[in-house]
Every structure is written in structure tokens, then in C-alpha cells.
Scaffold this active site. Structure first.
Site, PDB file in Angstrom:
ATOM      1  N   SER A 176     -15.908 -29.132  21.257  1.00  0.00           N
ATOM      2  CA  SER A 176     -16.916 -30.279  21.936  1.00  0.00           C
ATOM      3  C   SER A 176     -17.964 -29.918  22.448  1.00  0.00           C
ATOM      4  O   SER A 176     -18.759 -28.974  22.042  1.00  0.00           O
ATOM      5  CB  SER A 176     -15.981 -31.338  22.322  1.00  0.00           C
TER       6      SER A 176
ATOM      7  N   HIS B 198     -10.428 -35.613  16.984  1.00  0.00           N
ATOM      8  CA  HIS B 198     -11.448 -34.920  17.692  1.00  0.00           C
ATOM      9  C   HIS B 198     -10.635 -34.015  18.556  1.00  0.00           C
ATOM     10  O   HIS B 198     -10.943 -32.881  18.995  1.00  0.00           O
ATOM     11  CB  HIS B 198     -12.164 -35.994  18.759  1.00  0.00           C
TER      12      HIS B 198
ATOM     13  N   ASP C 191     -12.679 -37.263  12.987  1.00  0.00           N
ATOM     14  CA  ASP C 191     -13.212 -37.095  14.347  1.00  0.00           C
ATOM     15  C   ASP C 191     -14.135 -38.550  14.784  1.00  0.00           C
ATOM     16  O   ASP C 191     -15.039 -38.908  14.059  1.00  0.00           O
ATOM     17  CB  ASP C 191     -14.105 -36.009  14.538  1.00  0.00           C
TER      18      ASP C 191
END
Length: 246
Positions: A99, A226, A196
Site C-alpha cells: 500500500s 486490500h 481492493d
């Protein structure tokens, strides 16, 4: 046992380091996450089983490191990562960015390309403060940030709200990587789940289109979210590391 690195900026970074062969692996966590997450621990266990060097650490204001989360910004956390890479590892490293960690990894690659053997991005989120977070706020939230310096948002992962500051967004503009040339002269593997909820598929596609790289591949995983932390997803991450280790 957790160890600490004192940075030149006066911050104290908590870290766990596993000695082993190179190229080593450095895990770069996400926004308001820490080094005790599923992916970090899994990769540490995997690296130990392979006799490979591994480093996981907490950015300032995260986990066991010093400072308050609300006082930090992308530039601060990139500086933390730069010092961890420079002072706690030797030789070229495989950066695994999750991320926000994917954005941090790209900043490191731009700053110290010779220290990067390869890059593995897991739901990488370059430029997210500018491209998704700010546009996703309400007019009232943006006004609160501009007038009062911060706002808070609920956190879908735990009870601790996200504190979003004016400094976070202003600094984010100075750290953008998708607006100027981005040369990645090493293997890059990107993985993205189709479910996600935080990073849209358009983000890794844009990164693929924008970056100059001789060996870049993107894998889309149907129904992965995610977290990208199912056994199958974790296996994909270690397989990617093994592939780019050559």
C-alpha cells in the site's frame, strides 16, 4: 527482540532484523499499519527458512517507534525508510512495499537506485494523498483540514481513527512519483486484488504505463482485497521475491 535505530532527524525507529544471505528483503508497511502485520511476519518466517536477510521496521508514529502518527507525513516516513535501508542493510535489497509502502519503495528507488535489487509492490498506492484521499473527502472535511489543520476519519481496520493533517497533504504534493520521469532499472512485480477497497486497479495500471522499466509485470488477483493476506496471496508474494532474487 525489538531493536531501535536513532535517526539523524532525532526519531527512534523500532525494527527486527534477520541476518542471512543477499539480496536481503526489506518490508515497507502501509499507512497507519505496523511491522507486526500478517505479511511482515509471514515474510520474516519465509526469509528465515531460506537463510535470507530480512528487515521489518515501524515508521515514526507507527507501532513501537517514537512520535505521534498525526505529526508525520510521507516525506518523514520516506526519510525513516531511507535511514533504515542505509544503516541496517548491506548491498542491494528487494523492497516489498505494501500500500503506502509501495509509494515509499518508489521514493527509495528514485533516491538510491543502486541499493535496490528489485521491487515488489502489493496493492501499491503511489501518490494516494493527492489522487484518492483528498478527492475522497467531503467539502466539510477539506475545509476542516485547511482551516483547523486536520480532520479525522473512521478506520475500517480497528477503532483508531485516521488523523489526516494539512501537512500530510501539503507534503504529499512534494513526494509525487507519477508526474515526473520514474526510472526503475531493476525487476518490478506488482500484485493487485480486484476487490481492493482502498486502491483501484487503475493505480497499478497507471504505474505500469508511467514507469520506465525493463522488466515490470502486474498480476491481478480475482476477489483478493486490500489486505492481500490469504495463504494464496502470501504465497504469491514469496514466489515473486524468489523470482526476482536471481
Amino acid at each position: 527482540m525489538v531493536e531501535y535505530l536513532d535517526t539523524s532527524a532525532g526519531r527512534k525507529l523500532a525494527y527486527h532484523k534477520t541476518n542471512g544471505k543477499g539480496p536481503g528483503v526489506v518490508f515497507l508497511g502501509g499507512f497507519m499499519s505496523d511491522m507486526s502485520g500478517t505479511k511482515a511476519i509471514h515474510l520474516e518466517d519465509w526469509a528465515r527458512s531460506q537463510g535470507r536477510a530480512f528487515l521489518r521496521f515501524d515508521y515514526s508514529g507507527h507501532g513501537e517507534s517514537s512520535g505521534a502518527f498525526a505529526d508525520g507525513c510521507i516525506g518523514d516516513w520516506a526519510e525513516d525508510a531511507l535511514e533504515a535501508l542505509s544503516k541496517l542493510t548491506e548491498g542491494p535489497q528487494i523492497l516489498v512495499g505494501s500500500s503506502m509502502g509501495g509509494w515509499i519503495a518508489l521514493l527509495l528507488a528514485r533516491k538510491l537506485p543502486k541499493r535496490v535489487h528489485a521491487l515488489v509492490g502489493v496493492a501499491a498506492a503511489p501518490d494516494f494523498t493527492e489522487d484518492s484521499m483528498w478527492p475522497g473527502l467531503t467539502d466539510a472535511q477539506r475545509a476542516e483540514i485547511l482551516e483547523q489543520g486536520q480532520t479525522s476519519l473512521p478506520n475500517s481496520y480497528d477503532d483508531t481513527p485516521y488523523i489526516l493533517t494539512r501537512r500530510l497533504f501539503e507534503d504529499g504534493k512534494a513526494q509525487l512519483v507519477l508526474r515526473t520521469a520514474l526510472d526503475l532499472p531493476f525487476p518490478v512485480r506488482l500484485m493487485q486484488g480486484t476487490r481492493d477497497e482502498a486502491v483501484e486497479i487503475s493505480v497499478p495500471l497507471r504505474l505500469c504505463e508511467h514507469a520506465t522499466c525493463p522488466d515490470l509485470r502486474l498480476t491481478l488477483v480475482k476477489d483478493a482485497d486490500h489486505r492481500f493476506s490469504t495463504p494464496e496471496c502470501l504465497g504469491m508474494i514469496t514466489a515473486a521475491i524468489s523470482e526476482v532474487s536471481q
